[in-house]
Each structure stands twice: as structure tokens, then as C-alpha cells.
Scaffold this motif. Structure first.
Motif, PDB file in Angstrom:
ATOM      1  N   ASN A 133       0.762  -1.266  -0.168  1.00 42.87           N
ATOM      2  CA  ASN A 133      -0.010   0.056  -0.025  1.00 42.87           C
ATOM      3  C   ASN A 133       0.796   1.179  -0.005  1.00 42.87           C
ATOM      4  OD1 ASN A 133      -2.466  -1.213  -0.096  1.00 42.87           O
ATOM      5  ND2 ASN A 133      -2.549  -1.521   2.300  1.00 42.87           N
ATOM      6  N   THR A 134       2.055   1.060  -0.080  1.00 42.61           N
ATOM      7  CA  THR A 134       2.927   2.080  -0.028  1.00 42.61           C
ATOM      8  C   THR A 134       3.367   2.742  -1.554  1.00 42.61           C
ATOM      9  OG1 THR A 134       4.239   1.420   1.545  1.00 42.61           O
ATOM     10  CG2 THR A 134       5.446   3.004   0.675  1.00 42.61           C
ATOM     11  N   HIS A 135       3.005   4.210  -1.621  1.00 45.70           N
ATOM     12  CA  HIS A 135       3.136   4.924  -2.744  1.00 45.70           C
ATOM     13  C   HIS A 135       4.712   5.441  -3.076  1.00 45.70           C
ATOM     14  CE1 HIS A 135      -1.049   6.592  -2.494  1.00 45.70           C
ATOM     15  NE2 HIS A 135      -0.863   5.811  -1.504  1.00 45.70           N
ATOM     16  N   PRO A 136       5.288   5.569  -4.389  1.00 51.35           N
ATOM     17  CA  PRO A 136       4.360   5.424  -5.705  1.00 51.35           C
ATOM     18  C   PRO A 136       3.922   4.255  -6.105  1.00 51.35           C
ATOM     19  CG  PRO A 136       6.310   6.878  -5.723  1.00 51.35           C
ATOM     20  CD  PRO A 136       6.410   6.025  -4.636  1.00 51.35           C
ATOM     21  N   ARG A 140      -5.217  -3.914 -12.361  1.00 55.40           N
ATOM     22  CA  ARG A 140      -5.491  -4.438 -11.255  1.00 55.40           C
ATOM     23  C   ARG A 140      -4.640  -4.027  -9.810  1.00 55.40           C
ATOM     24  NH1 ARG A 140     -10.579  -7.074 -11.550  1.00 55.40           N
ATOM     25  NH2 ARG A 140     -10.830  -7.886 -13.472  1.00 55.40           N
ATOM     26  N   PRO A 141      -5.416  -3.891  -8.775  1.00 54.71           N
ATOM     27  CA  PRO A 141      -4.548  -3.280  -7.569  1.00 54.71           C
ATOM     28  C   PRO A 141      -4.016  -4.511  -6.760  1.00 54.71           C
ATOM     29  CG  PRO A 141      -7.038  -3.179  -7.097  1.00 54.71           C
ATOM     30  CD  PRO A 141      -6.893  -3.279  -8.492  1.00 54.71           C
ATOM     31  N   VAL A 142      -2.842  -4.383  -6.393  1.00 52.15           N
ATOM     32  CA  VAL A 142      -2.049  -5.361  -5.491  1.00 52.15           C
ATOM     33  C   VAL A 142      -2.324  -5.006  -4.179  1.00 52.15           C
ATOM     34  CG1 VAL A 142       0.095  -6.242  -4.952  1.00 52.15           C
ATOM     35  CG2 VAL A 142      -0.293  -5.638  -7.339  1.00 52.15           C
ATOM     36  N   GLY A 143      -2.594  -4.047  -3.613  1.00 49.19           N
ATOM     37  CA  GLY A 143      -2.768  -3.721  -2.335  1.00 49.19           C
ATOM     38  C   GLY A 143      -4.182  -3.342  -2.122  1.00 49.19           C
ATOM     39  N   GLN A 174      -6.626   2.015  -6.552  1.00 45.31           N
ATOM     40  CA  GLN A 174      -7.711   1.431  -7.372  1.00 45.31           C
ATOM     41  C   GLN A 174      -8.006   2.704  -8.406  1.00 45.31           C
ATOM     42  OE1 GLN A 174     -11.444  -0.157  -5.678  1.00 45.31           O
ATOM     43  NE2 GLN A 174     -10.398   0.224  -3.778  1.00 45.31           N
ATOM     44  N   ALA A 175      -7.842   3.841  -8.336  1.00 50.17           N
ATOM     45  CA  ALA A 175      -7.915   4.979  -8.983  1.00 50.17           C
ATOM     46  C   ALA A 175      -6.999   5.119  -9.844  1.00 50.17           C
ATOM     47  CB  ALA A 175      -7.996   6.217  -8.040  1.00 50.17           C
TER      48      ALA A 175
END
Length: 254
Positions: free
Chosen positions: A90-93, A123-126, A132-133
Motif C-alpha cells: 500500500n506504499t506509494h508511488p 488491477r490493484p495489488v494492495g 484503485q484510482a
């Protein structure tokens, strides 16, 4: 809320000055201590560093402050978790590939009730609303263009897509494919252009002053985009709410 930092440059530039001040906001001078990350484009290549630790104490962040990497497009993020647990995924970027190029995205804000229909390979990993956006933007860009379009065409498409996300909440973001840097503001974002004649700059979050006239050539130019101004003695320009600006070679395009 999280904080964003982006650099778009006319020539490869290191981000050590801006990144050093920015890191202090990741648990030092501010409370964004739920992970951090930074991405450097090198041509079509990409160096990505992410860490769920606080940027103020992360050994990787400390390493990068003392081992500067030069790039024309850089995106960094310090996180204050709201949607999604504190974790590496969930860590950006976040990054994805489209049209044979890396794309990098970082987001500041909350999207409430945002559950986009994702039907392609994006598709999202986290578990974050931000990823998602990003996946939805990549999906819709791919649907809108058969091949890599011009920066101008991409900007037109993004201006059509972004309101469909921002209606769900705060959508401050940075996006780059290594050729340009797109920055969108819902609530808070600032930028400045460093160019000839260069002057001194003093960080707000750390005792450090640099005279950029000693480090740059007349042809150098850097656009710095950040959530809250990093320096106390430079003229920062605030984005208007809803404004999307694209930067190329250190210059905002009309």
C-alpha cells in the motif's frame, strides 16, 4: 492525509535537497509516518524505492539523501494511512506499464465509496483507494488511445477522466511516464520553477540553505511540485482547486 513531491527537469537533476526536507515530514516535523516511496525515471528505465517505515528513520531514505540519483522526472510520497493497512503493497508511488513505458502515480486524499469497475489487466495489488484510482486511470487511458499519444492528447483525456474520480473525494495526485509530470489539485498543491538566474533556497523542515547558482548551468530548469512549500525564501504558486497542470522540461504547459 499524505504529502506529495514531484520534480520535472530540463536536464537530469538530483532531488537530494528537496527530498531531504520532504523526508522530515514523514514522521519528523509532521505525522506522515506510515511509509514513503520515491521513483526516478532514467530514460525508459525506472528506479523505485518504497518502504513502510517512516521516512524520517528509514535507512533507505537516509541512503538516498546521501547518494543522489539524477533524473528528469521524480515522484515521492510520504503516507498517513486512511484506506488500507500500513504495508509495503500500500506504499506509494505505484507503477504500471502501458504502451511500453513505465507509469508512476502517487495520491494524497481520501476517496469515499470509490469502487471502480476494473476489467482489464490493471488491477490493484494492495487495498488502498489510491491504487484503485491509478488502475482505473490506466485502464481508461488504454481504452481511449490505441498507442502512445502526444502529451497534449494525454492531457485532454486526463481532464475528461479526473472529474469522474474526484467526485468521490480528495484527489490530489502526481502522474508521470518519464516524459512529463501531470499534477492535479483538489485541495492543496504548490509549485515553483527554478531557473536562471538561480538563487538561494532554505528548507523549512531542516537547517539547510543551498545556492543553486553554484550548482546549475543557464540551461537548467526544474519544476518542483509539493503539497506544502518546502522552502521559506522562494515564491511558490498555489494550484487552483480542480486544476490539472502538465510540466515538460521544467515548464508548465498552457
Amino acid at each position: 492525509m499524505c504529502q506529495l513531491l514531484g520534480l520535472n527537469c530540463a536536464t537530469p537533476t538530483d532531488a537530494s535537497f528537496s527530498f531531504t526536507g520532504f523526508c522530515q515530514r514523514g514522521g519528523g516535523t509532521d505525522h506522515h509516518a506510515d511509509g514513503w516511496g520515491i521513483a526516478f525515471f532514467e530514460g525508459k528505465g525506472l528506479r523505485l524505492f518504497v518502504d513502510p517505515l517512516s521516512a524520517a528513520v528509514s535507512p533507505i531514505a537516509d541512503f538516498l539523501q546521501h547518494y543522489p540519483l539524477k533524473s528528469k522526472n521524480i515522484i515521492a510520497h510520504v503516507r498517513k494511512a486512511t484506506y488500507g493497512e500500513v504495508s509495503l503493497q500500500n506504499t506509494h508511488p505505484f507503477t504500471r506499464e502501458l504502451w511500453g513505458r513505465h507509469w508512476v502515480f502517487a495520491h494524497n486524499g481520501d476517496l469515499h465509496g470509490y469502487e471502480p469497475y476494473l476489467h482489464s489487466h490493471f488491477r490493484p495489488v494492495g487495498t488502498s483507494d489510491s491504487e484503485q484510482a491509478f488502475c482505473w486511470l490506466m485502464q481508461e487511458l488504454a481504452k481511449s488511445h490505441a498507442a502512445l499519444p502526444s502529451i497534449e492528447e494525454l492531457t485532454i483525456t486526463l481532464r475528461e477522466l479526473v472529474p469522474q474520480i474526484s467526485q468521490f473525494g480528495t484527489f490530489n495526485f502526481l502522474l508521470s511516464n518519464g516524459e512529463a509530470l501531470w499534477a492535479h489539485c483538489t485541495t492543496k498543491l504548490h509549485y515553483l520553477i527554478r531557473q536562471h538566474p538561480f538563487a538561494q533556497a532554505t528548507l523549512m523542515d531542516r537547517d539547510w540553505t543551498v545556492n543553486f547558482a553554484d550548482l546549475n548551468q543557464p540551461g537548467d530548469r526544474v519544476a518542483v511540485v509539493v503539497t506544502t512549500p518546502l522552502t521559506s525564501n522562494e515564491q511558490w504558486t498555489a494550484f487552483e482547486p480542480g486544476q490539472l497542470i502538465v510540466f515538460v522540461d521544467g515548464t508548465p504547459l498552457p
